[in-house]
Design a protein around this motif. Structure first.
Motif, PDB file in Angstrom:
ATOM      1  N   UNK A 198       0.835  -1.212   0.000  1.00  0.00           N
ATOM      2  CA  UNK A 198       0.000   0.000   0.000  1.00  0.00           C
ATOM      3  C   UNK A 198       0.860   1.248   0.000  1.00  0.00           C
ATOM      4  N   UNK A 199       1.930   1.229   0.792  1.00  0.00           N
ATOM      5  CA  UNK A 199       2.874   2.354   0.825  1.00  0.00           C
ATOM      6  C   UNK A 199       3.515   2.535  -0.539  1.00  0.00           C
ATOM      7  N   UNK A 200       3.928   1.434  -1.140  1.00  0.00           N
ATOM      8  CA  UNK A 200       4.582   1.483  -2.452  1.00  0.00           C
ATOM      9  C   UNK A 200       3.657   2.083  -3.504  1.00  0.00           C
ATOM     10  N   UNK A 201       2.373   1.706  -3.447  1.00  0.00           N
ATOM     11  CA  UNK A 201       1.414   2.187  -4.440  1.00  0.00           C
ATOM     12  C   UNK A 201       0.994   3.632  -4.211  1.00  0.00           C
ATOM     13  N   UNK A 202       1.291   4.186  -3.030  1.00  0.00           N
ATOM     14  CA  UNK A 202       0.824   5.535  -2.704  1.00  0.00           C
ATOM     15  C   UNK A 202       1.873   6.610  -2.946  1.00  0.00           C
ATOM     16  N   UNK A 203       3.037   6.236  -3.510  1.00  0.00           N
ATOM     17  CA  UNK A 203       4.136   7.193  -3.594  1.00  0.00           C
ATOM     18  C   UNK A 203       4.067   8.089  -4.829  1.00  0.00           C
ATOM     19  N   UNK A 204       3.488   7.576  -5.927  1.00  0.00           N
ATOM     20  CA  UNK A 204       3.610   8.336  -7.175  1.00  0.00           C
ATOM     21  C   UNK A 204       2.830   9.638  -7.134  1.00  0.00           C
ATOM     22  N   UNK A 205       3.228  10.587  -7.972  1.00  0.00           N
ATOM     23  CA  UNK A 205       2.528  11.853  -8.054  1.00  0.00           C
ATOM     24  C   UNK A 205       3.426  13.062  -8.031  1.00  0.00           C
ATOM     25  N   UNK A 206       4.642  12.919  -7.498  1.00  0.00           N
ATOM     26  CA  UNK A 206       5.627  14.003  -7.526  1.00  0.00           C
ATOM     27  C   UNK A 206       5.690  14.604  -8.927  1.00  0.00           C
ATOM     28  N   UNK A 207       5.881  15.924  -9.027  1.00  0.00           N
ATOM     29  CA  UNK A 207       5.966  16.563 -10.343  1.00  0.00           C
ATOM     30  C   UNK A 207       7.356  17.157 -10.553  1.00  0.00           C
ATOM     31  N   UNK A 208       7.736  17.271 -11.812  1.00  0.00           N
ATOM     32  CA  UNK A 208       9.045  17.841 -12.112  1.00  0.00           C
ATOM     33  C   UNK A 208       9.131  18.319 -13.541  1.00  0.00           C
ATOM     34  N   UNK A 209      10.151  19.123 -13.812  1.00  0.00           N
ATOM     35  CA  UNK A 209      10.358  19.660 -15.158  1.00  0.00           C
ATOM     36  C   UNK A 209      11.846  19.904 -15.376  1.00  0.00           C
ATOM     37  N   UNK A 210      12.311  19.620 -16.584  1.00  0.00           N
ATOM     38  CA  UNK A 210      13.673  19.952 -16.992  1.00  0.00           C
ATOM     39  C   UNK A 210      13.605  20.659 -18.337  1.00  0.00           C
ATOM     40  N   UNK A 211      14.527  21.582 -18.566  1.00  0.00           N
ATOM     41  CA  UNK A 211      14.461  22.351 -19.815  1.00  0.00           C
ATOM     42  C   UNK A 211      15.835  22.838 -20.246  1.00  0.00           C
ATOM     43  N   UNK A 212      15.984  22.974 -21.555  1.00  0.00           N
ATOM     44  CA  UNK A 212      17.142  23.613 -22.193  1.00  0.00           C
ATOM     45  C   UNK A 212      16.625  24.811 -22.954  1.00  0.00           C
ATOM     46  N   UNK A 213      17.216  25.999 -22.744  1.00  0.00           N
ATOM     47  CA  UNK A 213      16.742  27.183 -23.459  1.00  0.00           C
ATOM     48  C   UNK A 213      17.647  27.533 -24.638  1.00  0.00           C
ATOM     49  N   UNK A 214      17.284  28.567 -25.389  1.00  0.00           N
ATOM     50  CA  UNK A 214      18.024  28.958 -26.590  1.00  0.00           C
ATOM     51  C   UNK A 214      19.434  29.445 -26.293  1.00  0.00           C
ATOM     52  N   UNK A 215      19.689  29.851 -25.053  1.00  0.00           N
ATOM     53  CA  UNK A 215      21.021  30.298 -24.658  1.00  0.00           C
ATOM     54  C   UNK A 215      21.922  29.134 -24.263  1.00  0.00           C
ATOM     55  N   UNK A 216      21.381  27.933 -24.309  1.00  0.00           N
ATOM     56  CA  UNK A 216      22.159  26.754 -23.941  1.00  0.00           C
ATOM     57  C   UNK A 216      22.195  26.480 -22.449  1.00  0.00           C
ATOM     58  N   UNK A 217      21.280  27.124 -21.706  1.00  0.00           N
ATOM     59  CA  UNK A 217      21.243  26.930 -20.263  1.00  0.00           C
ATOM     60  C   UNK A 217      20.206  25.885 -19.871  1.00  0.00           C
ATOM     61  N   UNK A 218      20.607  25.003 -18.960  1.00  0.00           N
ATOM     62  CA  UNK A 218      19.755  23.939 -18.458  1.00  0.00           C
ATOM     63  C   UNK A 218      19.188  24.307 -17.091  1.00  0.00           C
ATOM     64  N   UNK A 219      18.027  23.768 -16.779  1.00  0.00           N
ATOM     65  CA  UNK A 219      17.439  23.956 -15.454  1.00  0.00           C
ATOM     66  C   UNK A 219      16.579  22.747 -15.126  1.00  0.00           C
ATOM     67  N   UNK A 220      16.434  22.483 -13.819  1.00  0.00           N
ATOM     68  CA  UNK A 220      15.607  21.369 -13.362  1.00  0.00           C
ATOM     69  C   UNK A 220      14.861  21.790 -12.104  1.00  0.00           C
TER      70      UNK A 220
END
Length: 340
Positions: A198-220
């Protein structure tokens, strides 16, 4: 004769050194001017448990979120802004375990963790255990931009958020019937053989984003409500730089989701970056090595999203599903929920 042998050894050493360097410097070709990838958590996401209406809801929210970030990048905006604004959309939705939809602790409260990292400067900000900040990713960004620290927690983090003028809400804002019922189910199973599942099944849902922009800069960036029924101020990998979030312009940007205790032990996000930097692996190779081999060998599960400095993207997970989406500079959209 000695001079000839010495010269031969020098030539051999230089040759080996150059060969070694060429391996380390191996990179994939440039794929895109800019790229963006998001996740809404990995776990027991099975088609048999999802109605067509639910599928549409999740897909629509994932598309709404990623298009916000895509438009920022398309118009020359920064990867940091794209990551933050994209995560805001996911935090404001009750569908995911972050912000509005955060799961409940054992004490029937909602406690949020978040982090963000700038690949250009290696600056980072993180918050843990907050209960009144509407958008925890905004607090993480404010900590990075306006404090001398990397991570703030609890009441101190909330005081800082108020000083920065961030939106503060009553804790009741975070209540959702879905998350409250999930807590009751887990509590009911505490004394049964099914509790760990039950604990294992209740963990998902965290959100996240990663990106590369035109200047060549990464962020997470990553934001979460943690684990259902968590106690004692438990903190997972999401606010820990190097474990749940990492960005470095020389390699990649990574956001993680899954069983946080194992992602902390494996230092997952940073490990993917170092495999690229020191072993010369591609982004896809490094992600596969960590998520399909290292984390399972420890006993953990979950997934990652990542983008490298050339715009190559990957979404690697070892669970039945992961809410995910990606877009490149051509506007090509991909949305996935299940393993296949």
């Amino acid at each position: 004769m000695k001079n000839i042998i010495l010269l031969a050894l020098i030539v051999l050493f230089v040759s080996c050194k150059n060969h070694s360097n060429s391996k380390i410097e191996k990179t994939e070709p440039k794929q895109a001017q800019f790229s963006i990838v998001i996740h809404g958590g990995a776990g027991s996401i099975l088609k048999k448990n999802m109605s067509p209406e639910q599928e549409l809801l999740y897909k629509a929210k994932l598309e709404e979120a990623i298009r916000i970030g895509y438009e920022i990048l398309k118009n020359g905006g920064s990867s940091l802004d794209a990551v933050q604004k994209t995560i805001n959309i996911l935090e404001d939705s009750p569908l995911f375990n972050a912000g509005k939809g955060a799961v409940f602790t054992n004490a029937e409260t909602n406690e949020h963790d978040a982090s963000i990292m700038d690949g250009q400067t290696l600056k980072a900000g993180a918050s843990a255990g907050t209960t009144i900040v509407k958008n925890p990713i905004n607090l993480a960004r404010a900590i990075m931009d306006h404090s001398p620290h990397v991570m703030l927690s609890g009441k101190g983090a909330e005081t800082f958020a108020q000083e920065q003028g961030l939106e503060i809400v009553d804790p009741s804002y975070f209540y959702t019937e879905k998350s409250y019922k999930a807590l009751q189910r887990v509590k009911d199973m505490q004394k049964t053989a099914f509790y760990n599942e039950a604990i294992k099944d209740s963990k998902f849902g965290t959100v996240g984003c990663v990106a590369l922009d035109m200047e060549g800069n990464l962020a997470a960036g990553t934001s979460t409500g943690g684990m259902t029924n968590k106690r004692w101020g438990r903190i997972g990998d999401s606010p820990i730089i190097g474990s749940g979030t990492y960005a470095n312009n020389s390699t990649c940007a990574v956001s993680c989701t899954g069983w946080g205790e194992y992602f902390i032990r494996a230092v997952v996000a940073h490990d993917i970056s170092t495999l690229m930097e020191y072993k010369g692996l591609s982004l896809k190779e490094a992600a596969f090595e960590v998520i399909q081999k290292k984390v399972p060998e420890l006993g953990g599960d979950g997934g990652i999203i990542a983008v490298d400095k050339n715009g190559n993207m990957t979404m690697e997970f070892n669970t039945p599903g992961m809410f995910r989406a990606s877009m490149n500079d051509k506007g090509e959209l991909y949305i996935g929920l299940y393993e296949n």
